[in-house]
Scaffold this active site. Structure first.
Site, mmCIF file in Angstrom:
data_model
loop_
_atom_site.group_PDB
_atom_site.id
_atom_site.type_symbol
_atom_site.label_atom_id
_atom_site.label_comp_id
_atom_site.label_asym_id
_atom_site.label_seq_id
_atom_site.Cartn_x
_atom_site.Cartn_y
_atom_site.Cartn_z
ATOM 1 C CB SER A 122 18.351 3.685 -9.295
ATOM 2 O OG SER A 122 18.729 4.060 -10.622
ATOM 3 C CB THR A 135 -19.643 13.855 20.081
ATOM 4 O OG1 THR A 135 -20.352 13.724 21.295
ATOM 5 C CG2 THR A 135 -20.318 14.498 18.976
ATOM 6 C CG HIS A 136 -16.650 13.212 23.531
ATOM 7 N ND1 HIS A 136 -15.403 13.842 23.616
ATOM 8 C CD2 HIS A 136 -17.565 14.131 23.159
ATOM 9 C CE1 HIS A 136 -15.572 15.011 23.647
ATOM 10 N NE2 HIS A 136 -16.914 15.254 23.338
ATOM 11 C CB SER A 165 -9.679 -17.791 13.567
ATOM 12 O OG SER A 165 -8.838 -18.718 14.457
ATOM 13 C CE LYS A 181 -11.401 -14.145 15.886
ATOM 14 N NZ LYS A 181 -10.960 -12.966 16.717
ATOM 15 C CG ASN A 221 -10.746 -12.602 12.423
ATOM 16 O OD1 ASN A 221 -11.375 -12.346 13.449
ATOM 17 N ND2 ASN A 221 -9.730 -13.543 12.325
ATOM 18 C CD GLU A 265 -8.230 -6.480 11.885
ATOM 19 O OE1 GLU A 265 -8.875 -6.569 12.950
ATOM 20 O OE2 GLU A 265 -7.739 -7.500 11.432
ATOM 21 C CE1 TYR A 273 19.522 13.282 -9.358
ATOM 22 C CE2 TYR A 273 21.903 13.039 -8.953
ATOM 23 C CZ TYR A 273 20.470 12.248 -9.084
ATOM 24 O OH TYR A 273 20.374 11.122 -8.815
ATOM 25 C CD GLN A 296 19.792 5.683 -7.564
ATOM 26 O OE1 GLN A 296 20.302 6.320 -8.625
ATOM 27 N NE2 GLN A 296 20.251 4.899 -6.948
ATOM 28 C CE LYS A 326 14.116 7.685 -9.999
ATOM 29 N NZ LYS A 326 14.907 8.766 -9.305
HETATM 30 N N1 ARG Z 1 19.328 6.998 -11.147
HETATM 31 C C1 ARG Z 1 19.427 8.360 -10.827
HETATM 32 C C2 ARG Z 1 18.303 8.943 -10.212
HETATM 33 O O1 ARG Z 1 17.131 8.200 -10.128
HETATM 34 C C3 ARG Z 1 19.563 9.053 -12.274
HETATM 35 C C4 ARG Z 1 19.994 10.656 -12.287
HETATM 36 C C5 ARG Z 1 21.560 10.121 -11.939
HETATM 37 N N2 ARG Z 1 22.380 11.371 -12.218
HETATM 38 C C6 ARG Z 1 23.563 11.464 -11.852
HETATM 39 N N3 ARG Z 1 24.140 12.446 -12.175
HETATM 40 N N4 ARG Z 1 24.310 10.410 -11.209
HETATM 41 O O2 ARG Z 1 18.430 9.859 -9.443
#
Ligand code: ARG
Length: 455
Positions: free
Chosen positions: A20, A152-153, A274, A280, A282, A287, A314, A319, A322
Site C-alpha cells: 500500500s 418548478t418542473h 472547440s 464555441k 463550452n 460539466e 482488522y 486497506q 484509502k
Molecule cells: N497497510 C495496512 C492498511 O492500510 C496497514 C495495516 C496492516 N496490518 C496488518 N495486520 N496487515 O490497512
C-alpha cells in the site's frame, strides 16, 4: 518484519498486490507524528528509558526534516508507510529503532494516521466551503433586485429575486459545512494503543499519546478502535452531498449559459473552445464538476460495500479504505475551489433574466391571490385565472396587457387596481412571508449570513 515464522518469501506479484506504500505514502507526516507521540508516551510510562526515547525521537525528527525537504524515498519492499518509516528509522539509528513498535500494531497505527490525516484535510475543506459561502453572499448582495423566473418542473412558475435563488445554495452549503464539521468530530478519537485489537499488557497511557496528537478523545473499545471506519463514511457521505449540490448548481449554470437561456455568461477563464467549431465556448469546468460527482458517490458506495460483512477486528480489506477517500478529498477540494472561482466571475445578464418574465404568465398567481383577496375562494380564483391564461395564450396577450373590460368578462370583481400588482417586480416585492423572495426578506437573509461569515 515477520520473517521468523516463514520459510519462503512472497512472489513479486504477491508483493505488488499486497503493498500500500504506493498510496499510503501520503500518510508519511502523520505516521512520523504518531510514532513521536507513541515514543513520548513510552518514555512517560517508563516502558522505554529516557535515553532510548531520545535516540528514537532524534531519529524520527531527522526523518521528519527529510520528508519536508522531499528527501525521503519509500520502497514497496516494505509494504506500507508504517514499515517504510520503521525501516528508515533503523537505517538512521540502528537496532534500537525496533523498540518503537512496543505496545502497538500497524492496525492501530494505520487508524491513527488516517484519523490525523482526515482532521487536517477536513479542516481545509471547511475553509474552502467558507470561502464559497462568502462568494455566494457577495454575489447575492449585488443582485437583491435582479429579477429571475423561478422554476418548478423547469417551467416558469413565479418571479423571484436572483439573490434569493443564490441564497438557497447558501443554505445548502451551510448544511454541508455542518456535515463536514460532524465528520471531523468523528475523526477525533485516538485509536493509538489499541494495538492489534486487544490492547496491551504494557502499562501504556493512551490519553497521553492522544493528547500529544491533539485528539479530543480516545476510543473506549480496542476492537472498535482498529475496525471502525465510520468516520470515513461520514466524510464520504458529506462529500457525496456537497458534490450533489455543486452538480445541481453546475447543471443550472450550464443551461443558463446556453444560447436558449442566455441568462449568464461564464468567464473565459472557466470555459474552453472547440477544436473544430470556432464559435464555441463550452462550460467544461461546470460539466466536469457535475461529472466528477459520480466518482465521489462511487467512493462512498465502495467503502460501504467493503465494510459490509467484515468480521471484527482488522482485516486486510480495510486497506481498501484509502484510495477512494484520497480521491474524494482531491476531487472535493478541486471542485469547491474551481466552482467558487467560476461563480465569482460569471456575468449576470440582468436584462435577459427580466425579459424572460415579460409575457410568460408567471404573474398568474398574483391575479389569483388578488381575486382571493376580493373574497373569491382561492380554488374559484384559480379557475378564473386559468381561463384568463388560456385566453391570453390563444391571443398572445399577457394578463397585464388585457383591457379591464376584457378581464371583467371573466370575473366582474376585477377592478383597475389589478394592474398595480401584476408586474414581476411587484410580485417579488410583495412576497414577505418568512423565508420568501421579497426584497426585504432576502436582504434579511443576506444580512444574517454576512454577520455569520464576516464577523
Ligand atoms: N497497510 C495496512 C492498511 O492500510 C496497514 C495495516 C496492516 N496490518 C496488518 N495486520 N496487515 O490497512
Amino acid at each position: 518484519m515477520w520473517g521468523g515464522r516463514f520459510e519462503k518469501g512472497n512472489s513479486t506479484d504477491v508483493i505488488a498486490f499486497n503493498e500500500s506504500i504506493s498510496f499510503d505514502k501520503r500518510l508519511a507526516k502523520q505516521d512520523i507524528l504518531g510514532s513521536l507521540a507513541h515514543t513520548k508516551m513510552l518514555v512517560h510510562t517508563q516502558i522505554l528509558s529516557q535515553a532510548e526515547g531520545e535516540q528514537i525521537i532524534n531519529g524520527l525528527e531527522k526523518l521528519q526534516k527529510k520528508l519536508l525537504a522531499g528527501n525521503l524515498s519509500f520502497s514497496s519492499d516494505y509494504e506500507d508507510i508504517h514499515m517504510n518509516i520503521e525501516t528508515l528509522l533503523q537505517q538512521e539509528i540502528g537496532p534500537i529503532a525496533g523498540k518503537l513498535h512496543t505496545a502497538r500494531s500497524r492496525n492501530d497505527q494505520t487508524a491513527t494516521d488516517m484519523h490525523l490525516f482526515m482532521k487536517d484535510e477536513i479542516s481545509q475543506i471547511i475553509n474552502l466551503l467558507d470561502h464559497l459561502l462568502k462568494v455566494i453572499v457577495i454575489k447575492a448582495e449585488k443582485n437583491i433586485t435582479t429579477l429571475l423566473a423561478g422554476y418548478t418542473h423547469l417551467q416558469h412558475a413565479q418571479p423571484i429575486s436572483y439573490a434569493h435563488y443564490l441564497m438557497a445554495y447558501y443554505e445548502m452549503f451551510t448544511r454541508d459545512l455542518q456535515r463536514f464539521k460532524t465528520a471531523k468530530a468523528s475523526a477525533d478519537d485516538s485509536p493509538l494503543g489499541a494495538a492489534a485489537l486487544a490492547g496491551t499488557t504494557f502499562p501504556i497511557n493512551r490519553e497521553f499519546s492522544a493528547h500529544e496528537l491533539g485528539f479530543g478523545k480516545v476510543y473506549q473499545n480496542s476492537i472498535d478502535a482498529v475496525s471502525d471506519r465510520d468516520y470515513l463514511l461520514d466524510f464520504l457521505s458529506a462529500s457525496a452531498t456537497v458534490m450533489m449540490h455543486l452538480s445541481r448548481f453546475c447543471e443550472e449554470i450550464i443551461q443558463w449559459n446556453s444560447y436558449e437561456y442566455d441568462y449568464i455568461e461564464i468567464s473565459d477563464e472557466y470555459a474552453t473552445g472547440s477544436s473544430i467549431m470556432p464559435q464555441k465556448k463550452n462550460p467544461d469546468v461546470a460539466e466536469l464538476i457535475r461529472g466528477k460527482t459520480g466518482r465521489v458517490y462511487g467512493e462512498l458506495f465502495s467503502l460501504l460495500t467493503t465494510l459490509k460483512g467484515l468480521p471484527l477486528a482488522y482485516d486486510k480489506d480495510l486497506q481498501e479504505d484509502k484510495e477512494g477517500v484520497f480521491d474524494a478529498i482531491d476531487t472535493v477540494k478541486a471542485c469547491l475551489s474551481l466552482f467558487a472561482g467560476m461563480l465569482e466571475t460569471i456575468s449576470v445578464k440582468k436584462d435577459k433574466m427580466a425579459a424572460a418574465l415579460k409575457d410568460d404568465f408567471s404573474n398568474a398567481t398574483e391575479m389569483a391571490d388578488y381575486l382571493a383577496n376580493k373574497g373569491l375562494p382561492f380554488r374559484q380564483a384559480h379557475q378564473v385565472v386559468g381561463k384568463l391564461v388560456h385566453y391570453g395564450m390563444e391571443h398572445h396577450l399577457p394578463l397585464q396587457e388585457m383591457r379591464l373590460e376584457q378581464l371583467q368578462k371573466f370575473e366582474p370583481k376585477i377592478e383597475a387596481d389589478v394592474y398595480s400588482i401584476l408586474s414581476p417586480k411587484k410580485a417579488v416585492k410583495r412576497r414577505i412571508s418568512l423565508g420568501a423572495t421579497g426584497f426585504t426578506r432576502v436582504s434579511e437573509q443576506i444580512k444574517r449570513a454576512q454577520e455569520k461569515l464576516f464577523h
